[in-house]
Scaffold this active site. Structure first.
Site, mmCIF file in Angstrom:
data_model
loop_
_atom_site.group_PDB
_atom_site.id
_atom_site.type_symbol
_atom_site.label_atom_id
_atom_site.label_comp_id
_atom_site.label_asym_id
_atom_site.label_seq_id
_atom_site.Cartn_x
_atom_site.Cartn_y
_atom_site.Cartn_z
ATOM 1 N N HIS A 1 43.691 40.306 39.390
ATOM 2 C CA HIS A 1 42.956 41.538 39.097
ATOM 3 C C HIS A 1 43.743 42.765 39.564
ATOM 4 O O HIS A 1 43.820 43.782 38.869
ATOM 5 C CB HIS A 1 41.597 41.544 39.819
ATOM 6 C CG HIS A 1 40.660 40.446 39.402
ATOM 7 N ND1 HIS A 1 40.353 39.395 40.229
ATOM 8 C CD2 HIS A 1 39.954 40.253 38.265
ATOM 9 C CE1 HIS A 1 39.488 38.596 39.616
ATOM 10 N NE2 HIS A 1 39.232 39.082 38.418
ATOM 11 N N VAL B 1 49.079 36.102 36.668
ATOM 12 C CA VAL B 1 49.550 35.982 38.053
ATOM 13 C C VAL B 1 49.181 34.582 38.543
ATOM 14 O O VAL B 1 48.040 34.134 38.366
ATOM 15 C CB VAL B 1 48.917 37.067 38.948
ATOM 16 C CG1 VAL B 1 49.361 36.890 40.391
ATOM 17 C CG2 VAL B 1 49.297 38.449 38.429
HETATM 18 P P1 AMP Z 1 37.287 38.159 35.482
HETATM 19 O O1 AMP Z 1 36.879 38.827 36.750
HETATM 20 O O2 AMP Z 1 37.582 36.691 35.629
HETATM 21 O O3 AMP Z 1 36.386 38.473 34.321
HETATM 22 O O4 AMP Z 1 38.695 38.791 35.101
HETATM 23 C C1 AMP Z 1 38.836 40.175 34.957
HETATM 24 C C2 AMP Z 1 40.175 40.466 34.328
HETATM 25 O O5 AMP Z 1 41.208 39.949 35.162
HETATM 26 C C3 AMP Z 1 40.321 39.784 32.959
HETATM 27 O O6 AMP Z 1 40.975 40.683 32.077
HETATM 28 C C4 AMP Z 1 41.168 38.590 33.289
HETATM 29 O O7 AMP Z 1 41.936 38.138 32.185
HETATM 30 C C5 AMP Z 1 42.056 39.127 34.380
HETATM 31 N N1 AMP Z 1 42.610 38.045 35.177
HETATM 32 C C6 AMP Z 1 41.943 37.009 35.732
HETATM 33 N N2 AMP Z 1 42.801 36.158 36.337
HETATM 34 C C7 AMP Z 1 44.040 36.665 36.159
HETATM 35 C C8 AMP Z 1 45.355 36.232 36.535
HETATM 36 N N3 AMP Z 1 45.560 35.112 37.215
HETATM 37 N N4 AMP Z 1 46.390 37.006 36.174
HETATM 38 C C9 AMP Z 1 46.201 38.150 35.469
HETATM 39 N N5 AMP Z 1 44.993 38.607 35.082
HETATM 40 C C10 AMP Z 1 43.922 37.871 35.419
#
Ligand code: AMP
Length: 282
Positions: free
Chosen positions: A37, A176
């Site tokens: 994030h 990441v």
């Molecule tokens: P979430 O809180 O899981 O809905 O994720 C919020 C944002 O963070 C979304 O755009 C996800 O794709 C991104 N995100 C989650 N995990 C990762 C990661 N490991 N690397 C990069 N972006 C991520």
């Protein structure tokens, strides 16, 4: 100092007070923040003058048997991480602030949302597209940042923005990973130690296919067989899908051409569902 905005009227007042011409970036999340994030926040700061993050665990995108109730919500820690990352504002609404009791309008994308996670999680992308469009309308950002980790989510949002002429530029951030290759996810905390030890195999299955691709293999079925073989023998891993798809349309591919492809997978480790993906070529 980060400003925490809990209501739509607070958000609108903050938005209206931004200097004209200031470029605003939005990073939507469900909280339980990690370095993935924060990488999106960092990316937003390189594109924008002002960065707002939202934290909202959106019930509309969870199925009835999914992990909505147990989804982690370490809000104090999240706010400290956003503050340290230099985020200007956090939109942190309650459910009732986002959805009226008689809410009856939804966004349904009808192509890229259908396969893969869309087929296995009915209603999921309807929930995602609906909340993201609402966040865009509320925040009116110039840019919005989404992780390649959720490749199909990126594709659905890009299609929605294109088809509905939403005046927001979507930027994808790279995945990441932990040191052992496991893609960071808020759901990794569910993994028991034995499951956590198995979890890097997911990425290794993508790398095995990638190595065969680098050695010249272009037959999608053969690459799928290589990737799946690594996971097939593991009693602790139940693969939901492991597939080679067109990067934009997510349509199946038989022979990988000059545009490369996306390999996407979803697997259960116990009750925890993890996804990962890798782009080959181009
Ligand atoms: P979430 O809180 O899981 O809905 O994720 C919020 C944002 O963070 C979304 O755009 C996800 O794709 C991104 N995100 C989650 N995990 C990762 C990661 N490991 N690397 C990069 N972006 C991520």
């Amino acid at each position: 100092m980060i400003i925490v905005l809990r209501t739509i009227s607070e958000l609108r007042a903050w938005r209206n007070a931004l200097p004209p011409g200031s470029r605003l970036g939005l990073v939507p999340t469900m909280g339980a923040l990690h370095a993935g994030h924060i990488s999106l926040v960092d990316l937003a700061r390189t594109h924008c003058d002002t960065v707002i993050t939202s934290i909202f665990v959106n019930p509309l995108q969870f199925g009835p048997k999914e992990d909505l109730a147990r989804y982690p919500r370490p809000i104090e820690n999240d706010i400290a991480m956003l503050e340290a990352a230099g985020v200007d504002a956090l939109f942190l609404p309650e459910y009732g602030e986002v959805y009226l009791p008689d809410n009856s309008t939804y966004v349904v994308e009808e192509a890229v949302s259908l396969p893969l996670c869309g087929a296995l999680r009915p209603g999921h992308f309807r929930g995602v597209a609906t909340v993201v469009l609402k966040l865009f309308n509320l925040t009116q950002p110039h840019f919005a940042f989404f992780g390649q980790k959720d490749a199909q989510q990126c594709a659905v949002i890009e299609r929605m923005v294109r088809d509905l002429n939403v005046p927001v530029e979507i930027v994808r951030g790279a995945i990441v990973r932990e040191e052992d290759g496991l893609a960071m996810s808020s759901r990794n905390v569910y993994l028991e130690p034995s499951q956590r030890a198995l979890a890097p195999l997911l990425y290794q299955s993508l790398l095995a296919a990638s190595q065969a691709y680098a050695a010249g293999e272009r037959d999608a079925q053969k690459l799928e067989a290589i990737g799946r073989a690594l996971l097939g023998d593991q009693p602790g891993i139940e693969v939901q899908y492991w597939e080679i798809r067109d990067r934009q349309s997510l349509a199946p591919i038989h022979t990988i051409g000059p545009d490369g492809c996306l390999i996407a997978l979803a697997a259960y480790l116990g009750n925890t569902r993890l996804i990962d993906n890798l782009i080959l070529g181009a």
